[in-house]
Motif scaffolding. Sequence first.
Motif, mmCIF file in Angstrom:
data_model
loop_
_atom_site.group_PDB
_atom_site.id
_atom_site.type_symbol
_atom_site.label_atom_id
_atom_site.label_comp_id
_atom_site.label_asym_id
_atom_site.label_seq_id
_atom_site.Cartn_x
_atom_site.Cartn_y
_atom_site.Cartn_z
ATOM 1 N N GLU A 153 78.057 -16.896 25.655
ATOM 2 C CA GLU A 153 77.749 -17.708 26.825
ATOM 3 C C GLU A 153 77.900 -16.828 28.029
ATOM 4 O O GLU A 153 78.875 -16.113 28.151
ATOM 5 N N GLU A 154 76.920 -16.907 28.887
ATOM 6 C CA GLU A 154 76.984 -16.035 30.031
ATOM 7 C C GLU A 154 78.128 -16.418 30.963
ATOM 8 O O GLU A 154 78.366 -17.594 31.237
ATOM 9 N N VAL A 155 78.823 -15.400 31.439
ATOM 10 C CA VAL A 155 79.871 -15.630 32.416
ATOM 11 C C VAL A 155 79.190 -15.581 33.778
ATOM 12 O O VAL A 155 78.468 -14.636 34.077
ATOM 13 N N VAL A 156 79.382 -16.612 34.595
ATOM 14 C CA VAL A 156 78.688 -16.649 35.880
ATOM 15 C C VAL A 156 79.397 -15.761 36.894
ATOM 16 O O VAL A 156 78.797 -14.921 37.541
ATOM 17 N N VAL A 157 80.709 -15.962 37.011
ATOM 18 C CA VAL A 157 81.491 -15.147 37.932
ATOM 19 C C VAL A 157 82.468 -14.319 37.101
ATOM 20 O O VAL A 157 83.183 -14.845 36.256
ATOM 21 N N SER A 158 82.464 -12.996 37.314
ATOM 22 C CA SER A 158 83.315 -12.123 36.510
ATOM 23 C C SER A 158 84.630 -11.792 37.201
ATOM 24 O O SER A 158 85.629 -11.541 36.546
ATOM 25 N N ALA A 159 84.611 -11.734 38.525
ATOM 26 C CA ALA A 159 85.820 -11.317 39.227
ATOM 27 C C ALA A 159 85.832 -11.806 40.672
ATOM 28 O O ALA A 159 84.788 -12.110 41.254
ATOM 29 N N ILE A 160 87.036 -11.884 41.218
ATOM 30 C CA ILE A 160 87.230 -12.235 42.631
ATOM 31 C C ILE A 160 87.854 -11.017 43.308
ATOM 32 O O ILE A 160 88.854 -10.492 42.819
ATOM 33 N N THR A 161 87.280 -10.568 44.406
ATOM 34 C CA THR A 161 87.894 -9.432 45.109
ATOM 35 C C THR A 161 88.352 -9.861 46.501
ATOM 36 O O THR A 161 87.868 -10.859 47.056
ATOM 37 N N LEU A 162 89.285 -9.089 47.019
ATOM 38 C CA LEU A 162 89.827 -9.382 48.341
ATOM 39 C C LEU A 162 89.924 -8.078 49.116
ATOM 40 O O LEU A 162 90.372 -7.065 48.589
ATOM 41 N N ASN A 163 89.493 -8.105 50.356
ATOM 42 C CA ASN A 163 89.612 -6.923 51.212
ATOM 43 C C ASN A 163 90.236 -7.345 52.535
ATOM 44 O O ASN A 163 89.662 -8.145 53.269
ATOM 45 N N ARG A 164 91.448 -6.817 52.781
ATOM 46 C CA ARG A 164 92.122 -7.150 54.037
ATOM 47 C C ARG A 164 92.050 -5.988 55.014
ATOM 48 O O ARG A 164 92.760 -5.960 56.005
ATOM 49 N N LEU A 170 89.847 -19.868 43.884
ATOM 50 C CA LEU A 170 88.540 -19.464 43.343
ATOM 51 C C LEU A 170 88.693 -18.973 41.902
ATOM 52 O O LEU A 170 87.882 -19.281 41.015
ATOM 53 N N HIS A 171 89.750 -18.207 41.668
ATOM 54 C CA HIS A 171 90.020 -17.669 40.324
ATOM 55 C C HIS A 171 90.142 -18.832 39.335
ATOM 56 O O HIS A 171 89.591 -18.809 38.236
ATOM 57 N N ASP A 172 90.821 -19.868 39.774
ATOM 58 C CA ASP A 172 91.030 -21.038 38.932
ATOM 59 C C ASP A 172 89.725 -21.820 38.731
ATOM 60 O O ASP A 172 89.332 -22.130 37.615
ATOM 61 N N LYS A 173 89.031 -22.077 39.833
ATOM 62 C CA LYS A 173 87.826 -22.908 39.791
ATOM 63 C C LYS A 173 86.717 -22.271 38.946
ATOM 64 O O LYS A 173 85.967 -22.967 38.276
ATOM 65 N N PHE A 174 86.623 -20.954 38.978
ATOM 66 C CA PHE A 174 85.578 -20.299 38.176
ATOM 67 C C PHE A 174 86.070 -19.936 36.768
ATOM 68 O O PHE A 174 85.447 -19.161 36.052
ATOM 69 N N GLY A 175 87.221 -20.477 36.416
ATOM 70 C CA GLY A 175 87.700 -20.375 35.036
ATOM 71 C C GLY A 175 88.036 -18.984 34.563
ATOM 72 O O GLY A 175 87.785 -18.624 33.415
ATOM 73 N N LEU A 176 88.609 -18.177 35.471
ATOM 74 C CA LEU A 176 88.858 -16.781 35.103
ATOM 75 C C LEU A 176 90.249 -16.535 34.538
ATOM 76 O O LEU A 176 90.522 -15.445 34.039
ATOM 77 N N GLY A 177 91.138 -17.522 34.606
ATOM 78 C CA GLY A 177 92.525 -17.317 34.189
ATOM 79 C C GLY A 177 92.686 -17.166 32.677
ATOM 80 O O GLY A 177 91.740 -17.322 31.919
ATOM 81 N N LYS A 178 93.923 -16.860 32.304
ATOM 82 C CA LYS A 178 94.224 -16.639 30.874
ATOM 83 C C LYS A 178 94.088 -17.928 30.071
ATOM 84 O O LYS A 178 94.370 -18.978 30.557
#
Length: 406
Positions: free
Chosen positions: A250-261, A398-406
């Motif tokens: 199944e295709e993963v829509v979002v692979s990662a979340i990045t942050l730049n401060r 966002l990490h949670d909503k796009f289902g990226l957690g363990k």
Amino acid sequence: MGKKLIVQKFGGSSVANVERIQNVAKRVVSYRKKKHDLVVVVSALGDTTDELIELAAKINQHPAEREMDMLLSTGEQISVALLAMAIHKLGFEAISFTGAQVGIITDSSHTRARIIKINADKIKEAIKNGKIVIVAGFQGVTLNQDITTLGRGGSDLTAVALAKELKADECEIYTDVKGIYTTDPRIEPNAKKIDEITYDEMLEMASLGAQVMQGRSIEVAKKFDVPIHVRSSFEKDTGTMIIKEVKKMEEVVVSAITLNRGESKITICDVPDHPGVAAKIFKELAGNGVSVDMIVQNVGHLRQTDISFTVNKTASPKTLKITKKVAKKIGAGQVLEDADIARVSIVGVGMKSHPGVAAKMFEVLAINKINIEMISTSDISISCIIQKRFAETAVKSLHDKFGLGK
Ligand code: ASP
Ligand code: MG
């Protein structure tokens, strides 16, 4: 398993002290014991490069770039010699070389030189003579024999370019993290190590602020299809493979979340709204070597408009000065800086074929009462500029909503 030619690159943190250098030597030797041929690329010890830059600044605020390269290349020369000695101590044959010695020929753009070609004969000969070959990362030489460097983080590029040139079976990038994560685990402990990621996603992540690998090195890996294995130098586990295409059920829509401060937002108020004005502003900035990132222009009202853009924080004093000057020239109003911003981005090749990803991102921010100040999109990413104090909440939700957690 047959004999392979493996290129291994160890970053500064992997060789930060005597014990770690010995640890790298052991690791390299463990591959040698399996009869593999090895070309090992090393970065300067720990923060050596930064320290050399600081040292130079104490002598001359505007050092000549040629001399900077002469200086910075010494960092890697120290590491290769020490690693060779550590390997000798374990009873194995190894020989160290500088970039110039192994024929890494570059153009003459000092501090950011591009590799033109590699004459790898010397490496091939040393391998044939049974030696573990150790190469100083981050450096090359011009046809005029001037030493050059390949831009910060350039040892990655050395490794990838050598892997390509030598047709290596594997290219391993050893670092202080276990691989590429769905987001920064220091912010989201639930972040997962990614097994496989595409060059495009990795490139996007590097340009959005993820600091695991030098962007240019990934471009070269993509161009020549060199698969890269990013892994920890402190553990045996496999890390993340960076490859052309990831095949999943199944295709993963979002692979990662990045942050730049690391960016600041500059706003020019009341800019006259007619053709040629934006060109004037950004030409002036470009001409002074300022590279601008996200740009937003508001809808014109009363023939005036506000223009905002982001720049790297390190460039913001210079940018402000130039921008204020241009603003005056074109009859615009005040120039404001907001240094308390953060860019949070979602990255994934699956976005191309899935509608509604942006809406979902904005919704997550809205639910958390986070105001979006600027938006920009690419084929495979969406970025929002928000206030810095909301950055961690944004990343986590966002990490949670796009289902990226363990
Ligand atoms: N030592 C250089 C730097 O810190 C090159 C590298 O680490 O890859 O940028
Ligand atoms: Mg380094």
